[in-house]
Design a protein around this motif. Structure first.
Motif, PDB file in Angstrom:
ATOM      1  N   ALA A 349     -94.399 -69.597 -26.386  1.00  0.00           N
ATOM      2  CA  ALA A 349     -94.181 -70.330 -25.136  1.00  0.00           C
ATOM      3  C   ALA A 349     -95.530 -70.682 -24.508  1.00  0.00           C
ATOM      4  O   ALA A 349     -96.527 -70.002 -24.740  1.00  0.00           O
ATOM      5  CB  ALA A 349     -93.370 -69.463 -24.170  1.00  0.00           C
ATOM      6  N   PRO A 350     -95.572 -71.745 -23.703  1.00  0.00           N
ATOM      7  CA  PRO A 350     -96.841 -72.152 -23.082  1.00  0.00           C
ATOM      8  C   PRO A 350     -97.507 -71.037 -22.283  1.00  0.00           C
ATOM      9  O   PRO A 350     -98.729 -70.856 -22.363  1.00  0.00           O
ATOM     10  CB  PRO A 350     -96.432 -73.316 -22.178  1.00  0.00           C
ATOM     11  N   GLU A 351     -96.711 -70.275 -21.524  1.00  0.00           N
ATOM     12  CA  GLU A 351     -97.312 -69.251 -20.659  1.00  0.00           C
ATOM     13  C   GLU A 351     -97.949 -68.119 -21.469  1.00  0.00           C
ATOM     14  O   GLU A 351     -98.826 -67.404 -20.971  1.00  0.00           O
ATOM     15  CB  GLU A 351     -96.276 -68.681 -19.686  1.00  0.00           C
ATOM     16  N   ALA A 352     -97.513 -67.948 -22.731  1.00  0.00           N
ATOM     17  CA  ALA A 352     -98.095 -66.898 -23.558  1.00  0.00           C
ATOM     18  C   ALA A 352     -99.510 -67.247 -24.014  1.00  0.00           C
ATOM     19  O   ALA A 352    -100.248 -66.377 -24.488  1.00  0.00           O
ATOM     20  CB  ALA A 352     -97.215 -66.634 -24.778  1.00  0.00           C
ATOM     21  N   LEU A 353     -99.882 -68.523 -23.862  1.00  0.00           N
ATOM     22  CA  LEU A 353    -101.224 -68.963 -24.251  1.00  0.00           C
ATOM     23  C   LEU A 353    -102.216 -68.895 -23.099  1.00  0.00           C
ATOM     24  O   LEU A 353    -103.387 -69.210 -23.275  1.00  0.00           O
ATOM     25  CB  LEU A 353    -101.171 -70.398 -24.785  1.00  0.00           C
ATOM     26  N   HIS A 354    -101.739 -68.504 -21.904  1.00  0.00           N
ATOM     27  CA  HIS A 354    -102.612 -68.466 -20.732  1.00  0.00           C
ATOM     28  C   HIS A 354    -102.658 -67.050 -20.177  1.00  0.00           C
ATOM     29  O   HIS A 354    -101.675 -66.557 -19.621  1.00  0.00           O
ATOM     30  CB  HIS A 354    -102.114 -69.438 -19.663  1.00  0.00           C
ATOM     31  N   SER A 355    -103.791 -66.387 -20.331  1.00  0.00           N
ATOM     32  CA  SER A 355    -103.899 -64.998 -19.893  1.00  0.00           C
ATOM     33  C   SER A 355    -104.022 -64.860 -18.379  1.00  0.00           C
ATOM     34  O   SER A 355    -103.816 -63.778 -17.828  1.00  0.00           O
ATOM     35  CB  SER A 355    -105.119 -64.349 -20.560  1.00  0.00           C
ATOM     36  N   ASP A 356    -104.354 -65.961 -17.675  1.00  0.00           N
ATOM     37  CA  ASP A 356    -104.609 -65.849 -16.241  1.00  0.00           C
ATOM     38  C   ASP A 356    -103.340 -65.606 -15.437  1.00  0.00           C
ATOM     39  O   ASP A 356    -103.361 -64.934 -14.409  1.00  0.00           O
ATOM     40  CB  ASP A 356    -105.328 -67.110 -15.733  1.00  0.00           C
ATOM     41  N   LYS A 357    -102.182 -66.121 -15.920  1.00  0.00           N
ATOM     42  CA  LYS A 357    -100.940 -65.998 -15.162  1.00  0.00           C
ATOM     43  C   LYS A 357    -100.007 -64.919 -15.700  1.00  0.00           C
ATOM     44  O   LYS A 357     -99.077 -64.516 -15.013  1.00  0.00           O
ATOM     45  CB  LYS A 357    -100.215 -67.345 -15.150  1.00  0.00           C
ATOM     46  N   GLY A 358    -100.243 -64.476 -16.926  1.00  0.00           N
ATOM     47  CA  GLY A 358     -99.353 -63.491 -17.518  1.00  0.00           C
ATOM     48  C   GLY A 358     -98.042 -64.111 -17.973  1.00  0.00           C
ATOM     49  O   GLY A 358     -97.838 -65.320 -17.860  1.00  0.00           O
TER      50      GLY A 358
END
Length: 452
Positions: A349-358
């Motif tokens: 998922a897209p959010e799994a590629l962004h560590s800043d938001k978890g």
């Protein structure tokens, strides 16, 4: 590369080296020609009955006639070793030892005993194919691998320096058989619980040997994660989850003992047969949802849902497997700071590629949508795209995996797909929500009769 954002480009090489999934071992190793008449051609993993009938093929490195030898037990019984006994004239002690050895049964003898027990049981009802055969749990029990080679002539078994009159608790003996699968983390082998005569599976994760090596640092994190999740995995018990039986840690491997599931993975079935017909997709999707709902209710995020990690029994029962990077989180649907980029890129998922938001357990729902596309198309999501391209499309543009042009979805199926790929994780449905989706409803009386 000039058009790629810094983040995806900088890590693409790492992903290419760490997360390219190996295909299953060649079918020939576990699917001899004569076996076609005994089970469906798609069933990569034979039935337990088939395995026991062909122990020589699946455990080729073991002497199936040799009694399982336990030097510690012999020492505590005060009996001479085989080598020492050969140097002594016949005595009552040797006779006692012979009687004791008769109690140490070979793999072949254990199999014969198992067959007698099985034949004495009442035959199960035909519909009971979906039932589960319980395997012996190995939690908090000493386990020990039965070495393939017999004790060499002239070499005495190791005897502990200090012996007590009281023998230690008997260890569960297990024997490793042929390779039956490769996952993102570790290899899966056929195994036999020699003590009980049960067929099981063992996932072996290599223990780090050189801490300074980058690959070993990754192995350290995997092993630590497995150790952390032991208590969690012990409690999991659901028909759509592969049952974890226990762990063993040696110098070379971290062994995870699992129930043996005959059949094949959804991924291997798609690779051999192509896309599925819609009712099969509905049945498999519903079972995956049931398994995910159970995991999420137990505060566990799987983090690597894909077709290769869902096993299918010959009865059509599906089981989620490979918990190598699963994560427990008390606030299961609330974003939490976790290690980024855990899983397999094409299903992420897209959010799994962004560590800043978890991210939260909603990443499993996105991955479910990817498996949905796999089953309809017979191809992995993002077919034709490479790692860098997918990282840009998912991580930067937040695009969803496209539906291939040759796939026609009904209005209800399309609605289900869109729900799985809801961009905002807070708005994306939970597994429990998806259980009631109208697309999942099967025709009355429908049962799985294999692939056509």
């Amino acid at each position: 590369m000039a058009h790629c954002p810094p983040s995806p480009c900088s890590t693409a090489g790492q992903w290419a080296s760490l997360h390219q999934d190996s295909p299953p071992p060649p079918a020939l190793s576990l699917t001899p020609t004569r076996d076609i008449n005994h089970r469906p051609s798609w069933a990569f993993r034979p039935t337990q009955e088939d395995l026991f009938d062909r122990l020589d093929e699946f455990f080729p490195n073991h002497d199936l006639e040799r009694p399982i030898f336990d030097p510690v037990q012999i020492a505590n019984e005060g009996l001479p070793s085989p080598v020492e006994e050969a140097l002594l004239p016949p005595t009552p002690t040797a006779t006692l030892r012979e009687a004791k050895l008769k109690q140490r049964k070979s793999i072949r003898v254990r199999d014969e005993e198992r067959k007698k027990v099985e034949s004495a049981r009442e035959p199960p009802a035909k519909v009971a194919n979906l039932g589960r055969r319980r395997s012996t749990k190995l939690w908090d029990i000493e386990v020990e691998e039965a070495t393939p080679a017999p004790v060499k002539s002239g070499v005495s078994p190791t005897i502990p320096d200090s012996l007590t009159n009281e023998a230690p608790p008997a260890a569960i003996k297990w024997a490793k058989g042929e390779l039956i699968g490769k996952g993102t983390y570790g290899r899966v082998y056929l195994a036999l619980n020699v003590t009980t005569g049960e067929m099981i599976a063992v996932r072996q994760v290599e223990m780090p040997q050189n801490i300074g090596d980058e690959d070993d640092l990754r192995q350290v994190s995997i092993v630590k994660a497995l150790e952390t999740e032991q208590q969690t995995l012990e409690k999991l018990d659901h028909p759509n989850i592969v049952h974890c039986l226990g762990f063993e840690k040696t110098k070379e491997f971290f062994n995870v003992f699992l129930e043996y599931v005959p059949g094949g993975s959804i991924g291997s079935c798609l690779q051999r047969l192509g896309k599925f017909e819609e009712n099969i997709i509905k049945s498999f999707t519903k079972q995956i949802i049931d398994g995910l709902a159970y995991l999420h209710a137990n505060k566990i995020i799987h983090r690597d849902i894909k077709a290769d990690n869902v096993l299918v029994e010959t009865s059509g029962n599906c089981k989620i497997s490979d918990f190598g990077i699963s994560k427990q989180n008390e606030e299961i649907y609330k974003n939490a700071d976790m290690t980024a980029m855990q899983g397999s890129l094409f299903w992420m998922a897209p959010e799994a590629l962004h560590s800043d938001k978890g991210y939260s357990a909603k990443i499993d729902i996105w991955s479910l949508g990817c498996v949905f596309i796999e089953m309809f198309s017979g191809k992995r999501p993002w077919e034709g795209d490479d790692f860098v391209s997918v990282m840009f499309k998912v991580g930067h543009n937040k695009l969803t995996p496209p539906v291939p042009s040759d796939v026609q979805l009904s209005a209800e199926a399309e609605d289900f797909r869109l729900k799985c790929f809801t961009q905002d994780p807070d708005e994306r449905p939970t597994a429990e929500d998806l259980k009631s989706h109208p697309w999942l409803k099967l025709p009355p009386g429908w049962i799985f009769e294999g692939f056509h």
